[in-house]
Design a protein around this motif. Sequence first.
Motif, PDB file in Angstrom:
ATOM      1  N   LEU A 153      -4.734  14.409   9.304  1.00  0.00           N
ATOM      2  CA  LEU A 153      -5.750  15.172   8.584  1.00  0.00           C
ATOM      3  C   LEU A 153      -5.716  14.867   7.089  1.00  0.00           C
ATOM      4  O   LEU A 153      -6.765  14.742   6.443  1.00  0.00           O
ATOM      5  CB  LEU A 153      -5.552  16.669   8.823  1.00  0.00           C
ATOM      6  CG  LEU A 153      -6.551  17.612   8.149  1.00  0.00           C
ATOM      7  CD1 LEU A 153      -7.969  17.312   8.631  1.00  0.00           C
ATOM      8  CD2 LEU A 153      -6.180  19.069   8.427  1.00  0.00           C
ATOM      9  N   ARG A 154      -4.508  14.714   6.539  1.00  0.00           N
ATOM     10  CA  ARG A 154      -4.381  14.414   5.115  1.00  0.00           C
ATOM     11  C   ARG A 154      -4.999  13.054   4.793  1.00  0.00           C
ATOM     12  O   ARG A 154      -5.677  12.886   3.770  1.00  0.00           O
ATOM     13  CB  ARG A 154      -2.903  14.444   4.705  1.00  0.00           C
ATOM     14  CG  ARG A 154      -2.679  14.355   3.207  1.00  0.00           C
ATOM     15  CD  ARG A 154      -1.303  14.920   2.845  1.00  0.00           C
ATOM     16  NE  ARG A 154      -0.229  14.162   3.431  1.00  0.00           N
ATOM     17  CZ  ARG A 154       0.482  13.214   2.781  1.00  0.00           C
ATOM     18  NH1 ARG A 154       0.184  12.929   1.534  1.00  0.00           N
ATOM     19  NH2 ARG A 154       1.446  12.588   3.390  1.00  0.00           N
ATOM     20  N   GLY A 155      -4.788  12.083   5.651  1.00  0.00           N
ATOM     21  CA  GLY A 155      -5.363  10.764   5.438  1.00  0.00           C
ATOM     22  C   GLY A 155      -6.879  10.795   5.462  1.00  0.00           C
ATOM     23  O   GLY A 155      -7.545  10.148   4.646  1.00  0.00           O
ATOM     24  N   ILE A 156      -7.451  11.549   6.404  1.00  0.00           N
ATOM     25  CA  ILE A 156      -8.910  11.678   6.487  1.00  0.00           C
ATOM     26  C   ILE A 156      -9.453  12.343   5.239  1.00  0.00           C
ATOM     27  O   ILE A 156     -10.461  11.909   4.656  1.00  0.00           O
ATOM     28  CB  ILE A 156      -9.298  12.481   7.742  1.00  0.00           C
ATOM     29  CG1 ILE A 156      -8.918  11.700   9.009  1.00  0.00           C
ATOM     30  CG2 ILE A 156     -10.785  12.803   7.741  1.00  0.00           C
ATOM     31  CD1 ILE A 156      -8.992  12.524  10.281  1.00  0.00           C
ATOM     32  N   LEU A 157      -8.780  13.426   4.810  1.00  0.00           N
ATOM     33  CA  LEU A 157      -9.209  14.153   3.617  1.00  0.00           C
ATOM     34  C   LEU A 157      -9.152  13.258   2.384  1.00  0.00           C
ATOM     35  O   LEU A 157     -10.095  13.234   1.572  1.00  0.00           O
ATOM     36  CB  LEU A 157      -8.332  15.390   3.418  1.00  0.00           C
ATOM     37  CG  LEU A 157      -8.646  16.260   2.194  1.00  0.00           C
ATOM     38  CD1 LEU A 157     -10.057  16.822   2.289  1.00  0.00           C
ATOM     39  CD2 LEU A 157      -7.625  17.381   2.070  1.00  0.00           C
ATOM     40  N   TYR A 158      -8.081  12.485   2.239  1.00  0.00           N
ATOM     41  CA  TYR A 158      -7.925  11.604   1.081  1.00  0.00           C
ATOM     42  C   TYR A 158      -9.001  10.513   1.060  1.00  0.00           C
ATOM     43  O   TYR A 158      -9.634  10.264   0.024  1.00  0.00           O
ATOM     44  CB  TYR A 158      -6.542  10.942   1.100  1.00  0.00           C
ATOM     45  CG  TYR A 158      -5.414  11.832   0.637  1.00  0.00           C
ATOM     46  CD1 TYR A 158      -5.595  13.187   0.395  1.00  0.00           C
ATOM     47  CD2 TYR A 158      -4.133  11.318   0.447  1.00  0.00           C
ATOM     48  CE1 TYR A 158      -4.556  13.996  -0.026  1.00  0.00           C
ATOM     49  CE2 TYR A 158      -3.076  12.129   0.022  1.00  0.00           C
ATOM     50  CZ  TYR A 158      -3.301  13.468  -0.207  1.00  0.00           C
ATOM     51  OH  TYR A 158      -2.270  14.259  -0.621  1.00  0.00           O
ATOM     52  N   TRP A 213      -7.659   6.579  -1.890  1.00  0.00           N
ATOM     53  CA  TRP A 213      -8.077   5.567  -0.911  1.00  0.00           C
ATOM     54  C   TRP A 213      -6.865   4.784  -0.407  1.00  0.00           C
ATOM     55  O   TRP A 213      -6.698   4.585   0.803  1.00  0.00           O
ATOM     56  CB  TRP A 213      -9.092   4.627  -1.549  1.00  0.00           C
ATOM     57  CG  TRP A 213      -9.660   3.586  -0.626  1.00  0.00           C
ATOM     58  CD1 TRP A 213      -9.353   2.259  -0.590  1.00  0.00           C
ATOM     59  CD2 TRP A 213     -10.646   3.790   0.390  1.00  0.00           C
ATOM     60  NE1 TRP A 213     -10.087   1.622   0.381  1.00  0.00           N
ATOM     61  CE2 TRP A 213     -10.892   2.541   0.994  1.00  0.00           C
ATOM     62  CE3 TRP A 213     -11.349   4.906   0.830  1.00  0.00           C
ATOM     63  CZ2 TRP A 213     -11.808   2.387   2.032  1.00  0.00           C
ATOM     64  CZ3 TRP A 213     -12.266   4.756   1.870  1.00  0.00           C
ATOM     65  CH2 TRP A 213     -12.488   3.494   2.456  1.00  0.00           C
ATOM     66  N   ASN A 214      -6.021   4.353  -1.320  1.00  0.00           N
ATOM     67  CA  ASN A 214      -4.839   3.597  -0.924  1.00  0.00           C
ATOM     68  C   ASN A 214      -3.913   4.432  -0.043  1.00  0.00           C
ATOM     69  O   ASN A 214      -3.358   3.932   0.947  1.00  0.00           O
ATOM     70  CB  ASN A 214      -4.080   3.118  -2.157  1.00  0.00           C
ATOM     71  CG  ASN A 214      -4.856   2.082  -2.945  1.00  0.00           C
ATOM     72  OD1 ASN A 214      -5.829   1.511  -2.442  1.00  0.00           O
ATOM     73  ND2 ASN A 214      -4.443   1.823  -4.164  1.00  0.00           N
ATOM     74  N   THR A 215      -3.741   5.699  -0.392  1.00  0.00           N
ATOM     75  CA  THR A 215      -2.872   6.569   0.393  1.00  0.00           C
ATOM     76  C   THR A 215      -3.446   6.795   1.789  1.00  0.00           C
ATOM     77  O   THR A 215      -2.706   6.845   2.780  1.00  0.00           O
ATOM     78  CB  THR A 215      -2.665   7.925  -0.313  1.00  0.00           C
ATOM     79  OG1 THR A 215      -2.159   7.702  -1.629  1.00  0.00           O
ATOM     80  CG2 THR A 215      -1.674   8.787   0.450  1.00  0.00           C
ATOM     81  N   LEU A 220      -3.327   6.330   7.815  1.00  0.00           N
ATOM     82  CA  LEU A 220      -4.173   6.092   8.987  1.00  0.00           C
ATOM     83  C   LEU A 220      -4.170   4.604   9.324  1.00  0.00           C
ATOM     84  O   LEU A 220      -3.880   3.756   8.473  1.00  0.00           O
ATOM     85  CB  LEU A 220      -5.616   6.526   8.700  1.00  0.00           C
ATOM     86  CG  LEU A 220      -5.866   7.979   8.305  1.00  0.00           C
ATOM     87  CD1 LEU A 220      -7.311   8.118   7.800  1.00  0.00           C
ATOM     88  CD2 LEU A 220      -5.630   8.906   9.473  1.00  0.00           C
ATOM     89  N   ASP A 221      -4.550   4.292  10.557  1.00  0.00           N
ATOM     90  CA  ASP A 221      -4.839   2.897  10.878  1.00  0.00           C
ATOM     91  C   ASP A 221      -5.983   2.434   9.989  1.00  0.00           C
ATOM     92  O   ASP A 221      -6.898   3.204   9.685  1.00  0.00           O
ATOM     93  CB  ASP A 221      -5.252   2.751  12.346  1.00  0.00           C
ATOM     94  CG  ASP A 221      -4.055   2.746  13.290  1.00  0.00           C
ATOM     95  OD1 ASP A 221      -2.918   2.728  12.788  1.00  0.00           O
ATOM     96  OD2 ASP A 221      -4.268   2.761  14.517  1.00  0.00           O
TER      97      ASP A 221
END
Length: 305
Positions: A2-7, A235-237, A242-243
């Motif tokens: 979820l954190r990756g999607i949010l970022y 974006w980098n994070t 995530l894949d």
Amino acid sequence: MLRGILYGATAAAIWGGMYVVSDVVLMVIPPFTLLLLRLILGALSLSVFIISKSPQSLTRTFWLMCIGVGVVGYGISLGAQFVGTDLSTALNGAVVTSATPAFVVIFAVIILRERLTWQRLASVMLATVGVLVIIDLSQVDFSSETFVGNIFLAIAAMTWGLYSVLVRYVNGKYPKIDTLYITLIAFLGGFLLVIPASIHELSRTSIALSDFTVPIILGILFLGVVSTAVAFWLWNTAFTLLDASTASVLFFVQPISGALLGWIFLGQSLTPQIGLGGLLIALGVGLSIQSEQHTISDTQSTEYS
């Protein structure tokens, strides 16, 4: 996850609104000089955060890899986007660069050995169609006059896809190093190409101090701190959480964000095409997230078997 999607979605949303600010600032500052100012402000901003963290041991190989990533992303890709838009049109740029997630998927398969599933392909295709629905394709110009510019735009899309995948590759090699370091050192790689381009640009263009009004200064600060330091780090994070194939689809949040901000601040209308395109993009993102969840489940099943 979820954190990756949010970022990733937040970064794309910031870039979607960036064009409203850029249009104003570019009336005073030429593109490569503005990009140089963005990188300088971005580097200074990230340096403040890094100083507050515990120091990490960075090898020479890590430095070289990150600088190379910056040359690809902040030097070649952003530079090609500026040149392409100048030689072509902004609308052409929106259409051509919508291919970026497709390039991410291709490079993710080649470099990261990610699985190419039907869900990932379908998610990119759905979201791409969504972008094309939002854009007025009747105004797109692919005549011979814009050919060279369109080539530069295609290079920008391809190299941004490569850059995004390389960020995940570097993180995979050095998983314990904070993404702040990858982003900051990559800015140094961007300087290698952007500084000479800016010097050449300024030799042909004059900027007066009186041009730096309060709105222009605030615009530069927004572009440097928010849309460069914050957005690139987000974006980098996202690509480390995530894949790459999943994170790439979040790129399509840009046109939705741009349309909403144009409606709020510029009084632009929200057409049925924007609604339909936004729905297709949302479906594409949802399908990509579902693919990520299946990948995680498969990985966990393998570990426990």
